[in-house]
Design a protein around this motif. Sequence first.
Motif, PDB file in Angstrom:
ATOM      1  N   PHE A 144      -6.532  -3.378   4.656  1.00 18.95           N
ATOM      2  CA  PHE A 144      -5.464  -2.797   5.466  1.00 18.95           C
ATOM      3  C   PHE A 144      -5.686  -1.289   5.522  1.00 18.95           C
ATOM      4  CE2 PHE A 144      -1.241  -0.986   6.215  1.00 18.95           C
ATOM      5  CZ  PHE A 144      -0.841  -1.723   7.316  1.00 18.95           C
ATOM      6  N   CYS A 145      -6.147  -0.808   6.657  1.00 16.44           N
ATOM      7  CA  CYS A 145      -6.519   0.601   6.744  1.00 16.44           C
ATOM      8  C   CYS A 145      -6.127   1.162   8.127  1.00 16.44           C
ATOM      9  CB  CYS A 145      -8.034   0.713   6.512  1.00 16.44           C
ATOM     10  SG  CYS A 145      -8.639   2.371   6.718  1.00 16.44           S
ATOM     11  N   HIS A 169       0.858  -1.194   0.000  1.00 19.74           N
ATOM     12  CA  HIS A 169       0.000   0.000   0.000  1.00 19.74           C
ATOM     13  C   HIS A 169       0.893   1.244   0.000  1.00 19.74           C
ATOM     14  CE1 HIS A 169      -2.474  -3.243   1.739  1.00 19.74           C
ATOM     15  NE2 HIS A 169      -3.429  -2.681   1.011  1.00 19.74           N
ATOM     16  N   PRO A 170       1.403   1.637  -1.198  1.00 16.19           N
ATOM     17  CA  PRO A 170       2.384   2.731  -1.260  1.00 16.19           C
ATOM     18  C   PRO A 170       1.882   4.030  -0.624  1.00 16.19           C
ATOM     19  CG  PRO A 170       2.180   1.628  -3.390  1.00 16.19           C
ATOM     20  CD  PRO A 170       1.103   1.071  -2.524  1.00 16.19           C
ATOM     21  N   GLU A 171       0.541   4.262  -0.621  1.00 21.44           N
ATOM     22  CA  GLU A 171       0.044   5.509  -0.019  1.00 21.44           C
ATOM     23  C   GLU A 171       0.263   5.486   1.496  1.00 21.44           C
ATOM     24  OE1 GLU A 171      -1.700   3.056  -1.232  1.00 21.44           O
ATOM     25  OE2 GLU A 171      -3.232   2.563   0.260  1.00 21.44           O
ATOM     26  N   VAL A 172       0.193   4.300   2.085  1.00 25.03           N
ATOM     27  CA  VAL A 172       0.448   4.172   3.533  1.00 25.03           C
ATOM     28  C   VAL A 172       1.941   4.402   3.796  1.00 25.03           C
ATOM     29  CG1 VAL A 172       0.442   2.567   5.497  1.00 25.03           C
ATOM     30  CG2 VAL A 172      -1.484   2.586   3.902  1.00 25.03           C
ATOM     31  N   MET A 173       2.782   3.798   2.953  1.00 29.65           N
ATOM     32  CA  MET A 173       4.237   3.980   3.096  1.00 29.65           C
ATOM     33  C   MET A 173       4.584   5.472   3.007  1.00 29.65           C
ATOM     34  SD  MET A 173       7.293   2.694   3.394  1.00 29.65           S
ATOM     35  CE  MET A 173       7.778   1.085   2.803  1.00 29.65           C
ATOM     36  N   ARG A 174       4.015   6.159   2.006  1.00 28.98           N
ATOM     37  CA  ARG A 174       4.329   7.582   1.820  1.00 28.98           C
ATOM     38  C   ARG A 174       3.937   8.388   3.053  1.00 28.98           C
ATOM     39  NH1 ARG A 174       3.231   6.807  -3.532  1.00 28.98           N
ATOM     40  NH2 ARG A 174       0.997   7.110  -3.285  1.00 28.98           N
ATOM     41  N   LEU A 223      -0.691  -5.724  13.105  1.00 25.13           N
ATOM     42  CA  LEU A 223      -0.894  -6.747  14.152  1.00 25.13           C
ATOM     43  C   LEU A 223      -2.322  -7.282  14.149  1.00 25.13           C
ATOM     44  CD1 LEU A 223       1.159  -5.206  17.068  1.00 25.13           C
ATOM     45  CD2 LEU A 223       1.322  -7.578  16.326  1.00 25.13           C
ATOM     46  N   ARG A 224      -3.259  -6.431  13.737  1.00 31.79           N
ATOM     47  CA  ARG A 224      -4.657  -6.896  13.670  1.00 31.79           C
ATOM     48  C   ARG A 224      -4.781  -7.992  12.607  1.00 31.79           C
ATOM     49  NH1 ARG A 224      -9.280  -6.172  10.737  1.00 31.79           N
ATOM     50  NH2 ARG A 224      -8.301  -4.748   9.252  1.00 31.79           N
ATOM     51  N   LEU A 225      -4.203  -7.734  11.425  1.00 32.89           N
ATOM     52  CA  LEU A 225      -4.351  -8.705  10.334  1.00 32.89           C
ATOM     53  C   LEU A 225      -3.366  -9.871  10.428  1.00 32.89           C
ATOM     54  CD1 LEU A 225      -4.967  -6.317   7.309  1.00 32.89           C
ATOM     55  CD2 LEU A 225      -6.627  -7.802   8.416  1.00 32.89           C
ATOM     56  N   HIS A 226      -2.221  -9.632  11.046  1.00 31.63           N
ATOM     57  CA  HIS A 226      -1.190 -10.680  11.081  1.00 31.63           C
ATOM     58  C   HIS A 226      -0.644 -10.880  12.488  1.00 31.63           C
ATOM     59  CE1 HIS A 226      -1.247 -10.126   6.723  1.00 31.63           C
ATOM     60  NE2 HIS A 226      -1.009  -8.849   6.909  1.00 31.63           N
ATOM     61  N   VAL A 240      -0.215   2.128  11.911  1.00 32.65           N
ATOM     62  CA  VAL A 240       0.189   1.156  10.889  1.00 32.65           C
ATOM     63  C   VAL A 240       0.571  -0.165  11.577  1.00 32.65           C
ATOM     64  CG1 VAL A 240       1.910   0.636   9.099  1.00 32.65           C
ATOM     65  CG2 VAL A 240       0.973   2.947   9.285  1.00 32.65           C
ATOM     66  N   ILE A 241       1.305  -0.068  12.676  1.00 30.95           N
ATOM     67  CA  ILE A 241       1.725  -1.287  13.398  1.00 30.95           C
ATOM     68  C   ILE A 241       0.499  -2.003  13.980  1.00 30.95           C
ATOM     69  CG2 ILE A 241       3.070  -2.155  15.369  1.00 30.95           C
ATOM     70  CD1 ILE A 241       5.035   0.224  14.837  1.00 30.95           C
ATOM     71  N   LYS A 242      -0.428  -1.219  14.527  1.00 27.54           N
ATOM     72  CA  LYS A 242      -1.644  -1.838  15.080  1.00 27.54           C
ATOM     73  C   LYS A 242      -2.427  -2.575  14.002  1.00 27.54           C
ATOM     74  CE  LYS A 242      -2.685   0.982  19.086  1.00 27.54           C
ATOM     75  NZ  LYS A 242      -3.256   2.229  19.532  1.00 27.54           N
TER      76      LYS A 242
END
Length: 325
Positions: free
Chosen positions: A236-237, A144-149, A185-188, A180-182
């Motif tokens: 992933f949000c 998700h490049p927008e999240v990375m940015r 951790l929610r998904l994985h 982002v970390i939460k």
Amino acid sequence: MRKICTLELFSAKRVGSFRWIREQEVANLVKTLRTAAHQGDVTAGFRTSDLYPSLTFLPALTGFKDKLEKMRLEADSIFDAIIDERRSQRSSMSSSSDGEVVEDYLLDVLLNLHENPSRLELFIAGIETSAKVIEWTMSEMIKHPEVMRKAQTEVREAFGEKGGDVEEASLHRLKYLDNVIKESLRLHPPGPLLLPRENRESVELCGYHVPAKTKVFVNAWTINRDPRYWSEAEAFCPERFDDRVIDYKGNDFQFIPFGAGRRICPGFDFGVEVVKLTLANLIFHFNWKLPGEMRPESLDMTERLGASVGREYALLVIPVPYHEN
Ligand code: HEM
């Protein structure tokens, strides 16, 4: 082990006193990646397991018994060598001083408590889980490049566009990276079924009769994705945590990556700190690209079940240094 963790190893004071070691280790990691990137050595990619050598043999946990035994002996010999080295350093230190007890490293705390520190469980519990969280979070940000940015903008604004160090003391400024970390951790959650429990008495629970002494598994993986508590649960949000006060302490049963109750992970504060410090540095100092023509959306996110849940296929990404040094 649990008592040692809570009282001796992971009190806020103790975690704080080892901050310099964490910062130094992460700085070494950044230096190694930067050198490799300049030499063009990393086109084959980045594997979290390369950064945490123990991970390269931990996948054998899913293998046969003799494999497991061989692995345990191997791991023991590594830890024994580290412990012996520290023991002899300590004895030369105490003979040159007045025999004062030294506690410069986590290992010193264990050695001061016990001649034969119980080590493997703690290393597996702490290192493998934290490494998996780092790998999954990097994977999600790359997908998700927008999240990375957004995460990179936050960390670069907080710690300076010109480079320098990402200090642990100021990590609290990175609210978006927290989210982002939460979300990762929610998904994985690396421990999808938590530790097994056993009920002392028989109970009726949600219409089910659970006899006494039943081995009960709590499926945190499914709970963390339950559409009754999470809208678009599979997406992933990180923004979903913007206006949601939810922590890692197991108070909100819809989000239990560290478990809850009496057996909750005693190292969660420490784990989150290490994960956040490492990720903040990785995205502060580098931009990341996928090899060849691979597109972010095609990054495979298949999970592999083992002692903890990791990626089926290693994450291969190329670091591109962002700052001059
Ligand atoms: C971000 C990384 C981590 C994650 C996701 C994680 C997750 C978990 C989970 C889900 C459990 C089971 C809790 C339950 O059943 O309620 C657990 C237990 C445990 N964790 Fe962690 N953990 C992490 C980091 C650490 C670290 C850094 C340490 C110590 C160095 C640690 C030490 C332990 C120990 C000793 C237990 C067993 C506790 C007991 O037997 O009661 N963990 N962890």
